[in-house]
Design a protein around this motif. Structure first.
Motif, short mmCIF file in Angstrom:
data_model
loop_
_atom_site.label_atom_id
_atom_site.label_comp_id
_atom_site.label_asym_id
_atom_site.label_seq_id
_atom_site.Cartn_x
_atom_site.Cartn_y
_atom_site.Cartn_z
N GLN A 125 0.82 -1.21 0.00
CA GLN A 125 0.00 0.00 0.00
C GLN A 125 0.85 1.26 0.00
N GLN A 126 1.98 1.24 0.71
CA GLN A 126 2.83 2.43 0.79
C GLN A 126 3.71 2.57 -0.45
N LYS A 139 7.99 14.30 -11.81
CA LYS A 139 6.80 13.94 -11.06
C LYS A 139 6.37 15.14 -10.23
N ARG A 154 11.14 2.55 -6.63
CA ARG A 154 10.80 1.21 -6.12
C ARG A 154 11.82 0.21 -6.66
N THR A 205 3.52 1.26 -3.55
CA THR A 205 2.90 1.42 -4.88
C THR A 205 2.44 2.85 -5.13
N GLY A 206 2.37 3.69 -4.11
CA GLY A 206 2.02 5.09 -4.32
C GLY A 206 3.18 5.92 -4.84
N LEU A 207 4.37 5.34 -4.95
CA LEU A 207 5.55 6.06 -5.41
C LEU A 207 5.81 5.73 -6.88
N THR A 231 4.71 -5.33 -5.66
CA THR A 231 5.31 -4.00 -5.84
C THR A 231 6.39 -3.97 -6.92
N LYS A 264 7.76 4.39 -10.19
CA LYS A 264 8.49 3.13 -10.35
C LYS A 264 9.98 3.32 -10.13
N ASP A 268 0.98 8.87 10.56
CA ASP A 268 1.25 9.86 9.52
C ASP A 268 1.82 11.14 10.11
N VAL A 327 3.72 14.91 -4.02
CA VAL A 327 3.64 13.51 -3.56
C VAL A 327 4.44 13.31 -2.30
N THR A 361 3.30 14.29 1.95
CA THR A 361 2.60 13.44 2.91
C THR A 361 3.22 12.06 2.89
#
Length: 402
Positions: free
Chosen positions: A286-287, A394, A296, A289-291, A318, A293, A362, A398, A401
């Motif tokens: 979940q964490q 990008k 990662r 995949t918000g970034l 991921t 590629k 958070d 992003v 947060t």
């Protein structure tokens, strides 16, 4: 009787982490006798030294026994060994055992036996030196008092405390190793055996240090950190992460931590059902995949069961490659360990971590990512990550947060 050379080889193997039965098998000794030796010595290596060449060896005594059985003379045996005839003659006389009395009342001896002669030699060569605690009742009483006190000082602390409490009395000095050996080694009798319960470990026997370092890895060799590409090590390429868990009270709750190596950006993992392998894999997915590629690339974790059983699931979800540190080597995840120390300001040890919500995590992550870092030229991790995202075209928002 087991010879000195056999025990020398046994203690070398045992000190190197080899188990008692395996070491006994290698040196040709009974495993029960080897276990008794370790127990009597308290696991303390006696540091046996090779016997001087001026003394007859086990092999030479074996030659003497064989030569006498074949009817050879003392002079011939001495010439074969390169020894004086008087040396062999005295050895033969000492190496016989009493067997009773003759009819005329004289003592009757058995024939020369190398095993009996070697045992007599080693027994006569023993020079037991009394340790300091046995010869000084006052010092022994003070050490016992320190060990029995509620503070339970360690032997090293006791050695230092004696110097502080008795600065002008040189007799009240003792090394930590002397205290340990008096507790571990049977037969010394200066300190009561039950005082071993006052030691930090509570053990009555010393364990080899190398045994814990030689634990077999729990993951395939191709996934160990030694196989990790060198580009990850220099922190020049972003997208390399380090992960770990900080545990709560009684290890019943946990918070996951992810730290990006080049920017020190932190993301915290929240678990609703407990820190099990499937939950950890889902939280990481979940964490991460918000970034983008490009961010990662890899994840380095320790060899805890929570990731060993979930690394394939993380890679599938991921696309991130998972590497594992060596056993008991936290310094291989230096950024993550440093971050965990900072997080303990917000999540103290011995507290229940399940009471913290996703919003709480958070807020803590935002606080750490908004703290300037000297290693980032006084930028914040959020600013450093925004620069990386801008380089990859990008949106900078992003990184604001966690």
């Amino acid at each position: 009787r087991v010879g000195r050379d056999v025990w020398m080889r046994f203690w070398v193997l045992f000190g190197g982490g080899v188990s008692v039965p395996a070491a006994a098998l290698v040196v040709g000794c009974s495993r029960y006798r080897a276990a008794q030796e370790v127990r009597d010595r308290g696991g303390v290596n006696p540091c046996l030294k090779p016997r001087s060449d001026r003394f007859l060896s086990w092999e030479e005594r074996d030659v003497i026994e064989e030569g006498l059985a074949r009817g050879r003379s003392i002079r011939r045996i001495a010439a074969q060994l390169g020894r004086a005839p008087s040396t062999v003659s005295r050895e033969v006389r000492r190496g016989r055992a009493k067997r009773g009395l003759n009819r005329d009342g004289s003592v009757r001896f058995t024939r020369y036996c190398a095993r009996i002669a070697q045992g007599k030699c080693e027994q006569a060569a023993r020079r037991p030196k009394p340790d300091k605690l046995s010869t000084d009742p006052r010092l022994c009483a003070q050490v016992t008092a320190y060990l029995s006190a509620k503070t339970r000082l360690s032997p090293e602390q006791i050695s230092a405390a004696l110097r502080i409490d008795y600065p002008d009395d040189e007799r009240m000095r003792i090394s930590p190793e002397t205290i340990y050996q008096s507790l571990y080694v049977q037969g010394r009798g200066a300190l009561r055996r039950e005082l071993t319960a006052s030691l930090r470990t509570g053990r009555a026997q010393r364990r080899p240090r190398k045994r814990t370092r030689q634990r077999a890895p729990r993951v395939p060799g191709e996934l160990l950190i030694s196989q990790r590409p060198a580009v990850i090590e220099d922190r020049a390429v972003p997208g390399q992460w380090e992960g770990d868990l900080i545990m709560g009270k009684n290890n019943a709750s946990a918070i996951g931590t992810l730290v990006e190596r080049s920017t020190r950006f932190v993301m915290l993992l929240h678990f609703t059902e407990g820190p099990k392998a499937p939950q950890i894999a889902d939280a990481i997915a979940q964490q991460i995949t918000g970034l983008p590629k490009a961010l990662r690339a890899s994840l380095t974790w320790d060899q805890g069961s929570e990731m060993v059983g979930a690394h394939e699931q993380v890679t599938i979800a991921t696309g991130i490659k998972v590497w594992f540190c060596d056993p008991a080597s936290p310094w291989q995840r230096g950024s993550n360990e440093n971050t965990n120390g900072l997080l303990r300001q917000y999540f103290p040890k011995g507290t229940d971590l399940s009471v913290h919500s996703r919003d709480d995590l958070d807020q803590v992550a935002a606080a750490l990512n908004g703290r300037i870092r000297k290693t980032l030229a006084w930028l914040t991790p959020a600013q450093a990550l925004n620069e990386v995202l801008s380089h990859h075209q990008k949106q900078p928002s992003v990184a604001t947060t966690p």
